[in-house]
Design a protein around this motif. Sequence first.
Motif, mmCIF file in Angstrom:
data_model
loop_
_atom_site.group_PDB
_atom_site.id
_atom_site.type_symbol
_atom_site.label_atom_id
_atom_site.label_comp_id
_atom_site.label_asym_id
_atom_site.label_seq_id
_atom_site.Cartn_x
_atom_site.Cartn_y
_atom_site.Cartn_z
ATOM 1 N N ARG A 305 1.763 -3.415 10.409
ATOM 2 C CA ARG A 305 2.274 -2.843 9.153
ATOM 3 C C ARG A 305 2.283 -1.340 9.285
ATOM 4 O O ARG A 305 1.434 -0.778 9.994
ATOM 5 N N LEU A 306 3.196 -0.701 8.589
ATOM 6 C CA LEU A 306 3.209 0.756 8.596
ATOM 7 C C LEU A 306 2.045 1.235 7.742
ATOM 8 O O LEU A 306 2.068 1.112 6.517
ATOM 9 N N GLY A 308 -0.460 3.396 5.590
ATOM 10 C CA GLY A 308 -0.175 4.505 4.675
ATOM 11 C C GLY A 308 1.084 4.252 3.857
ATOM 12 O O GLY A 308 1.519 5.115 3.100
ATOM 13 N N ARG A 312 -0.420 -1.945 -3.934
ATOM 14 C CA ARG A 312 -0.360 -3.064 -4.858
ATOM 15 C C ARG A 312 0.201 -2.655 -6.211
ATOM 16 O O ARG A 312 0.956 -3.400 -6.840
ATOM 17 N N LYS A 361 11.615 -3.417 -0.876
ATOM 18 C CA LYS A 361 10.251 -3.881 -1.191
ATOM 19 C C LYS A 361 9.440 -2.812 -1.923
ATOM 20 O O LYS A 361 8.242 -2.990 -2.171
#
Length: 434
Positions: A305-306, A308, A312, A361
């Motif tokens: 995952r990227l 930073g 949520r 997203k």
Amino acid sequence: MENKIKNTGTATVTIGKDSYDLPIYQGSMGAPGIDVRSLYKQSGHFTFDPGYTSTCSTESQITFINGGEGQLLYRGYPIEQLAEKSTFLEVAYLLINGELPKREEFQNFSESITKHTMLHDSVENFFHGFRRDAHPMAMVCGTVGALSGFYHDDAHTTKDEARDIAIHRLIAKMPTIAARAYKYSVGQPHVYPTNSMSYAENFLNMCFSVPAEKYTVSPTIIRAMDKIFILHADHEQNASTSTVRLAGSSGANPYACIAAGVACLWGPSHGGANEACLNMLREIGTVDRIPEFIARAKDKSDPFRLMGFGHRVYKNFDPRSRVMQKVAHEVLDELDLNDPILDIAKELEKIALEDEYFVSKKLYPNVDFYSGIVLNALGFPTSMFTVLFALARTVGWISQWNEMLEDPTQRIGRPRQLYSGAVSRDYLDVDDRA
Ligand code: ACO
């Protein structure tokens, strides 16, 4: 705490042929909540919400986040204004007491914090029990928890004065513990607190001064440290704060509750993300490798995952990341550093913000995207990043713990579950097992 949420209506839940009326409560800002407390009693059904994406665990008057608007307020004040105009200790007073302090109130508060900065001399023994290569978060978690052995009367749960002292002690001693953990890990003698210095300057001094040399630090760097503490001071019911509240809901000792918060914060999905983010930027290494990492982040079969990126609650931008980006520039300018990692971060941010995957997203840089760059420039090793976060967040944790104890509706936290394990069965003797 005086409960202020208002009953504004009724929600009707229909299960099969039966309907149940549940009150709807509204706070002063934000989405309303359906009160499901009586649902199980009325209907025999639980609500199911792993990860708590639709669940309010409490009423609170401390911090408000509007994730859609990228808004963060401490007691109603925007984080951008506090970072620009206030100081960490003033913000601490605000979070705990609900109002900005008048001059004399602030003086008394600062004096009290200053008086509690030293650790009991026996606490030193705890550090010597650790291996030198222990993670500083392990030392902080263990040592804060160990303070419960020094301040073990349970008056903090009932008496105002004892509780105030516990709160002041925690805010005062966290920098001393954090700096001691750092000094221990690098094998340098520990530096005692200097009460004539500001909160941030004292912390930097305890981390970076050595007996052999005079240490001076510029006001810009002290201010940057203070701003980083302000940005991390509270963030409503996040994982570590909820952990502190849950631990405290049983009436546990406050130092033990804060140790629970430190443990929760440590994970890479939470406070550990700034460490993970800087490691990721270093691994990327050069701007031309960014597309490769973007592609990996988008690949469902790759767990990468990227770091930073994403949050949520913030589905617009994280307001702290903008302040942090500015702080990064101020610090690098002041130290006359030309860190290529900052160029990689800026380019990565630009590319990701234009990429359909991240846009759709609603994945934006969070506070940790730039904080690693700043902390690295200030001279902290990556293993200390989450420790600094814990130091600052202690103010939020202890404010929320205090609010919980004053809430007349507070009960021990006890979630339920949907059990899907083995159904009831009889014990088999060892020779009868298939
Ligand atoms: N890189 C790539 N894709 C991502 C990222 C990311 N950083 N974050 C989320 N996504 C994707 C997920 O794969 C998921 O895609 P899908 O719907 O196709 O399955 C979608 O976005 C939603 O992600 P969730 O994991 O469901 O979101 P959640 O709210 O549970 O997680 C979190 C939020 C943990 C912060 C997540 O965005 C993440 O792991 N980010 C990287 C770690 C990080 O920076 N954490 C710091 C948070 S801030 C703080 O604690 C101070």
